[in-house]
Design a protein around this motif. Structure first.
Motif, PDB file in Angstrom:
ATOM      1  N   ASN A  75       8.296  62.138  44.820  1.00  0.00           N
ATOM      2  CA  ASN A  75       8.550  60.688  44.858  1.00  0.00           C
ATOM      3  C   ASN A  75       8.156  60.092  46.206  1.00  0.00           C
ATOM      4  O   ASN A  75       7.537  59.024  46.280  1.00  0.00           O
ATOM      5  CB  ASN A  75      10.034  60.406  44.583  1.00  0.00           C
ATOM      6  CG  ASN A  75      10.412  60.628  43.135  1.00  0.00           C
ATOM      7  OD1 ASN A  75       9.574  60.545  42.250  1.00  0.00           O
ATOM      8  ND2 ASN A  75      11.672  60.925  42.899  1.00  0.00           N
ATOM      9  N   GLY A  76       8.528  60.785  47.280  1.00  0.00           N
ATOM     10  CA  GLY A  76       8.189  60.304  48.620  1.00  0.00           C
ATOM     11  C   GLY A  76       6.690  60.304  48.868  1.00  0.00           C
ATOM     12  O   GLY A  76       6.145  59.383  49.492  1.00  0.00           O
ATOM     13  N   LEU A  77       5.998  61.313  48.371  1.00  0.00           N
ATOM     14  CA  LEU A  77       4.549  61.412  48.565  1.00  0.00           C
ATOM     15  C   LEU A  77       3.805  60.305  47.831  1.00  0.00           C
ATOM     16  O   LEU A  77       2.854  59.721  48.359  1.00  0.00           O
ATOM     17  CB  LEU A  77       4.056  62.780  48.085  1.00  0.00           C
ATOM     18  CG  LEU A  77       4.408  63.973  48.981  1.00  0.00           C
ATOM     19  CD1 LEU A  77       4.220  65.288  48.234  1.00  0.00           C
ATOM     20  CD2 LEU A  77       3.561  63.955  50.254  1.00  0.00           C
ATOM     21  N   ILE A  78       4.239  59.996  46.616  1.00  0.00           N
ATOM     22  CA  ILE A  78       3.546  58.975  45.833  1.00  0.00           C
ATOM     23  C   ILE A  78       3.678  57.607  46.485  1.00  0.00           C
ATOM     24  O   ILE A  78       2.715  56.833  46.540  1.00  0.00           O
ATOM     25  CB  ILE A  78       4.081  58.957  44.384  1.00  0.00           C
ATOM     26  CG1 ILE A  78       3.675  60.250  43.676  1.00  0.00           C
ATOM     27  CG2 ILE A  78       3.531  57.752  43.615  1.00  0.00           C
ATOM     28  CD1 ILE A  78       4.386  60.505  42.371  1.00  0.00           C
ATOM     29  N   PHE A  79       4.863  57.310  47.033  1.00  0.00           N
ATOM     30  CA  PHE A  79       5.012  56.008  47.684  1.00  0.00           C
ATOM     31  C   PHE A  79       4.504  55.999  49.116  1.00  0.00           C
ATOM     32  O   PHE A  79       4.605  54.982  49.810  1.00  0.00           O
ATOM     33  CB  PHE A  79       6.447  55.501  47.565  1.00  0.00           C
ATOM     34  CG  PHE A  79       6.630  54.704  46.314  1.00  0.00           C
ATOM     35  CD1 PHE A  79       6.259  53.379  46.259  1.00  0.00           C
ATOM     36  CD2 PHE A  79       7.103  55.297  45.157  1.00  0.00           C
ATOM     37  CE1 PHE A  79       6.377  52.639  45.107  1.00  0.00           C
ATOM     38  CE2 PHE A  79       7.229  54.572  43.985  1.00  0.00           C
ATOM     39  CZ  PHE A  79       6.863  53.244  43.963  1.00  0.00           C
ATOM     40  N   LYS A  80       3.939  57.106  49.561  1.00  0.00           N
ATOM     41  CA  LYS A  80       3.081  57.098  50.738  1.00  0.00           C
ATOM     42  C   LYS A  80       1.671  56.708  50.306  1.00  0.00           C
ATOM     43  O   LYS A  80       0.961  55.975  50.998  1.00  0.00           O
ATOM     44  CB  LYS A  80       3.087  58.483  51.404  1.00  0.00           C
ATOM     45  CG  LYS A  80       1.931  58.722  52.388  1.00  0.00           C
ATOM     46  CD  LYS A  80       1.961  57.774  53.566  1.00  0.00           C
ATOM     47  CE  LYS A  80       0.769  58.029  54.489  1.00  0.00           C
ATOM     48  NZ  LYS A  80       0.751  57.085  55.629  1.00  0.00           N
ATOM     49  N   LEU A  81       1.258  57.196  49.136  1.00  0.00           N
ATOM     50  CA  LEU A  81      -0.097  56.924  48.644  1.00  0.00           C
ATOM     51  C   LEU A  81      -0.294  55.448  48.278  1.00  0.00           C
ATOM     52  O   LEU A  81      -1.366  54.889  48.520  1.00  0.00           O
ATOM     53  CB  LEU A  81      -0.386  57.798  47.418  1.00  0.00           C
ATOM     54  CG  LEU A  81      -0.609  59.291  47.687  1.00  0.00           C
ATOM     55  CD1 LEU A  81      -0.565  60.077  46.381  1.00  0.00           C
ATOM     56  CD2 LEU A  81      -1.935  59.519  48.397  1.00  0.00           C
ATOM     57  N   VAL A  82       0.730  54.809  47.705  1.00  0.00           N
ATOM     58  CA  VAL A  82       0.574  53.433  47.214  1.00  0.00           C
ATOM     59  C   VAL A  82       0.139  52.467  48.318  1.00  0.00           C
ATOM     60  O   VAL A  82      -0.895  51.803  48.196  1.00  0.00           O
ATOM     61  CB  VAL A  82       1.854  52.944  46.515  1.00  0.00           C
ATOM     62  CG1 VAL A  82       1.771  51.444  46.237  1.00  0.00           C
ATOM     63  CG2 VAL A  82       2.066  53.701  45.206  1.00  0.00           C
ATOM     64  N   PRO A  83       0.894  52.333  49.447  1.00  0.00           N
ATOM     65  CA  PRO A  83       0.445  51.393  50.483  1.00  0.00           C
ATOM     66  C   PRO A  83      -0.814  51.850  51.210  1.00  0.00           C
ATOM     67  O   PRO A  83      -1.465  51.055  51.884  1.00  0.00           O
ATOM     68  CB  PRO A  83       1.639  51.328  51.443  1.00  0.00           C
ATOM     69  CG  PRO A  83       2.368  52.605  51.249  1.00  0.00           C
ATOM     70  CD  PRO A  83       2.185  52.966  49.805  1.00  0.00           C
ATOM     71  N   THR A  84      -1.169  53.130  51.078  1.00  0.00           N
ATOM     72  CA  THR A  84      -2.403  53.620  51.696  1.00  0.00           C
ATOM     73  C   THR A  84      -3.626  53.018  51.012  1.00  0.00           C
ATOM     74  O   THR A  84      -4.617  52.683  51.664  1.00  0.00           O
ATOM     75  CB  THR A  84      -2.469  55.162  51.608  1.00  0.00           C
ATOM     76  OG1 THR A  84      -1.356  55.713  52.305  1.00  0.00           O
ATOM     77  CG2 THR A  84      -3.765  55.688  52.228  1.00  0.00           C
ATOM     78  N   TYR A  85      -3.550  52.858  49.703  1.00  0.00           N
ATOM     79  CA  TYR A  85      -4.701  52.378  48.933  1.00  0.00           C
ATOM     80  C   TYR A  85      -4.580  50.921  48.492  1.00  0.00           C
ATOM     81  O   TYR A  85      -5.556  50.315  48.059  1.00  0.00           O
ATOM     82  CB  TYR A  85      -4.910  53.262  47.705  1.00  0.00           C
ATOM     83  CG  TYR A  85      -5.389  54.652  48.055  1.00  0.00           C
ATOM     84  CD1 TYR A  85      -6.732  54.903  48.313  1.00  0.00           C
ATOM     85  CD2 TYR A  85      -4.497  55.720  48.140  1.00  0.00           C
ATOM     86  CE1 TYR A  85      -7.177  56.175  48.642  1.00  0.00           C
ATOM     87  CE2 TYR A  85      -4.927  56.998  48.475  1.00  0.00           C
ATOM     88  CZ  TYR A  85      -6.268  57.217  48.720  1.00  0.00           C
ATOM     89  OH  TYR A  85      -6.707  58.485  49.055  1.00  0.00           O
ATOM     90  N   PHE A  86      -3.374  50.352  48.557  1.00  0.00           N
ATOM     91  CA  PHE A  86      -3.166  48.957  48.152  1.00  0.00           C
ATOM     92  C   PHE A  86      -2.363  48.252  49.243  1.00  0.00           C
ATOM     93  O   PHE A  86      -1.304  48.727  49.636  1.00  0.00           O
ATOM     94  CB  PHE A  86      -2.409  48.888  46.826  1.00  0.00           C
ATOM     95  CG  PHE A  86      -3.118  49.551  45.675  1.00  0.00           C
ATOM     96  CD1 PHE A  86      -4.082  48.869  44.947  1.00  0.00           C
ATOM     97  CD2 PHE A  86      -2.824  50.861  45.338  1.00  0.00           C
ATOM     98  CE1 PHE A  86      -4.736  49.485  43.887  1.00  0.00           C
ATOM     99  CE2 PHE A  86      -3.471  51.485  44.280  1.00  0.00           C
ATOM    100  CZ  PHE A  86      -4.431  50.799  43.553  1.00  0.00           C
ATOM    101  N   ASN A  87      -2.861  47.112  49.692  1.00  0.00           N
ATOM    102  CA  ASN A  87      -2.205  46.399  50.785  1.00  0.00           C
ATOM    103  C   ASN A  87      -1.629  45.071  50.305  1.00  0.00           C
ATOM    104  O   ASN A  87      -0.440  44.955  50.046  1.00  0.00           O
ATOM    105  CB  ASN A  87      -3.199  46.182  51.929  1.00  0.00           C
ATOM    106  CG  ASN A  87      -2.533  45.646  53.188  1.00  0.00           C
ATOM    107  OD1 ASN A  87      -1.313  45.509  53.246  1.00  0.00           O
ATOM    108  ND2 ASN A  87      -3.310  45.341  54.195  1.00  0.00           N
ATOM    109  N   LYS A  88      -2.489  44.057  50.155  1.00  0.00           N
ATOM    110  CA  LYS A  88      -2.007  42.742  49.730  1.00  0.00           C
ATOM    111  C   LYS A  88      -1.442  42.756  48.316  1.00  0.00           C
ATOM    112  O   LYS A  88      -0.604  41.937  47.968  1.00  0.00           O
ATOM    113  CB  LYS A  88      -3.144  41.715  49.819  1.00  0.00           C
ATOM    114  CG  LYS A  88      -3.536  41.360  51.251  1.00  0.00           C
ATOM    115  CD  LYS A  88      -4.587  40.272  51.280  1.00  0.00           C
ATOM    116  CE  LYS A  88      -4.939  39.884  52.711  1.00  0.00           C
ATOM    117  NZ  LYS A  88      -5.972  38.817  52.758  1.00  0.00           N
ATOM    118  N   GLU A  89      -1.919  43.696  47.506  1.00  0.00           N
ATOM    119  CA  GLU A  89      -1.438  43.771  46.120  1.00  0.00           C
ATOM    120  C   GLU A  89      -0.230  44.695  45.998  1.00  0.00           C
ATOM    121  O   GLU A  89       0.155  45.087  44.888  1.00  0.00           O
ATOM    122  CB  GLU A  89      -2.553  44.286  45.195  1.00  0.00           C
ATOM    123  CG  GLU A  89      -3.863  43.538  45.297  1.00  0.00           C
ATOM    124  CD  GLU A  89      -4.803  44.138  46.348  1.00  0.00           C
ATOM    125  OE1 GLU A  89      -4.360  45.062  47.057  1.00  0.00           O
ATOM    126  OE2 GLU A  89      -5.940  43.676  46.434  1.00  0.00           O
TER     127      GLU A  89
END
Length: 396
Positions: free
Chosen positions: A310-324
């Motif tokens: 869970n922690g790893l996936i929500f590291k990935l999200v802001p890494t690839y998506f910023n304004k969205e």
């Protein structure tokens, strides 16, 4: 300046999430007590326990969007005020229909997860997003708090009065958010449909959603079905079942920031592969377990791997998506919540059909294998992309 404000907002929003999850998960640990007063068939139990997940999942998309638009203070505050009504209604329920109606609207307590994962990264540099979101995710401990405390309190004062204590929790956190919430939080004012169209064609969104469907789905599903499963299948005492469920939830939650920190330090995708292998092993153990010892080992293995995942996936999200980030966080977390909706129903159906729950746990292992294949595919596409960028740079 933003970082100093973040030092207040991170604990405030983390404990606010904990309060929301306490309410969201209230039915599971109290169900053994509720069924002493209200006649609930076995099939209906699974439906009643799964119902809060519906609203708690679907609302995560608009709540993530409105957090960007209005700020976390207003979204948390209004959510806690609204939750006062279904919580009170639940304490007065006298039928399965009443339990289902209250359970549906209590789902809002799970939807507030999208608030912090959208808001908190605004206060921290990119290299600390994994850690910050991981700490915020520890608010999932609210599920463990309910599992640990609700059964013994219900045994003393009754389940109705236990539910009413949650009204005090909601009111308290509404006041705290009103006083200490950040009124000046940066806003992102992009129409939701515009943001959604921008991200829907991005394969990473679908992969992240699928992975979180498995990791967070396992967290939610086990929290929902374990209390009644342990009581009915292994004939464990109700309070003991609540404690065991709480341990599962606590381990998964406390390890979430570890997952975020691992994602900050190493390649998050590669680390995620390792822990998905662990989840597959845990699911396979459950698919062959016939005794409480092997079942416990399988559950704890999944707890560890799901929490870090869970922690790893929500590291990935802001890494690839910023304004969205608001919409993407909402979609991914919605899929995670829905991942917790289906397993209790599938376990009940498979058990009634085959007389055993083994096939249901084998399906979890199968989903984990499919997820690993998608991770390898993303790794391949990412390498191809960076190689093309490097070649273009050299040519220039």
């Amino acid at each position: 300046m933003r970082n100093n404000i973040g030092k207040v907002q991170l604990p405030l929003q983390t404990f606010s999430l904990m309060a929301g999850f306490m309410v969201w998960s209230i039915l599971a640990p109290l169900m053994p007590y509720i069924t002493q007063d209200i006649s609930v068939q076995e099939g209906q139990k699974a439906i009643i326990l799964a119902i809060p997940v519906i609203l708690g999942s679907v609302l995560r998309i608009p709540i993530g969007y409105y957090t960007n638009l209005l700020g976390s203070r207003l979204v948390f505050l209004s959510s806690f005020i609204i939750l006062l009504f279904p919580v009170f209604y639940l304490s007065q329920a006298q039928s399965t229909g009443g339990l289902m109606i209250a359970g549906f609207f209590i789902g809002l307590g799970g939807a507030v997860f999208s608030v912090g994962v959208t808001s908190i990264p605004k206060y921290y540099p990119k290299e600390k997003h994994g850690f910050a979101n991981g700490v915020y995710g520890m608010g999932n401990l609210g599920t463990a708090v309910s599992s640990f405390l609700a059964p013994p309190i219900a045994g003393t004062i009754g389940w109705q009065h236990t539910v009413q204590l949650y009204l005090i929790v909601m009111a308290t956190f509404a006041v705290l958010m009103f006083i200490f919430g950040d009124k000046e939080e940066p806003k992102v004012k992009i129409p939701m449909m515009s943001q959604t169209k921008q991200v829907m064609n991005n394969y990473k969104l679908h992969y992240f959603s699928f992975w979180y469907f498995i990791t967070f789905g396992a967290f939610v599903a086990f929290g929902l079905f374990l209390p009644n499963f342990l009581v009915g299948h292994f004939e464990i005492d109700k309070v003991d079942a609540g404690i065991r469920t709480g341990v599962f939830i606590a381990i998964a939650t406390l390890l979430r920031p570890i997952g975020g920190m691992l994602g900050d330090k190493f390649n998050a995708l590669n680390v995620l592969k390792v822990f998905f292998v662990g989840m597959i092993v845990g699911a396979l153990l459950l698919s062959i377990s016939n005794n409480i010892l092997l079942f416990t080992v399988g559950c704890l293995t999944i707890s560890i791997c799901a929490g870090i995942g869970n922690g790893l996936i929500f590291k990935l999200v802001p890494t690839y998506f910023n304004k969205e980030a608001g919409v993407v966080n909402g979609i991914v977390s919605m899929m995670g919540g829905l991942g917790g909706f289906f397993p209790p129903l599938i376990i009940t159906f498979v058990t009634s059909l085959t007389g055993s729950n083994h096939l249901a746990f084998f399906l979890l292992a199968l989903f984990g294998i499919i997820a690993l294949i998608t991770m390898m595919h993303m790794t391949k596409l990412e390498k191809r992309y960076y190689n093309s960028i490097t070649c273009s740079f050299k040519e220039e």
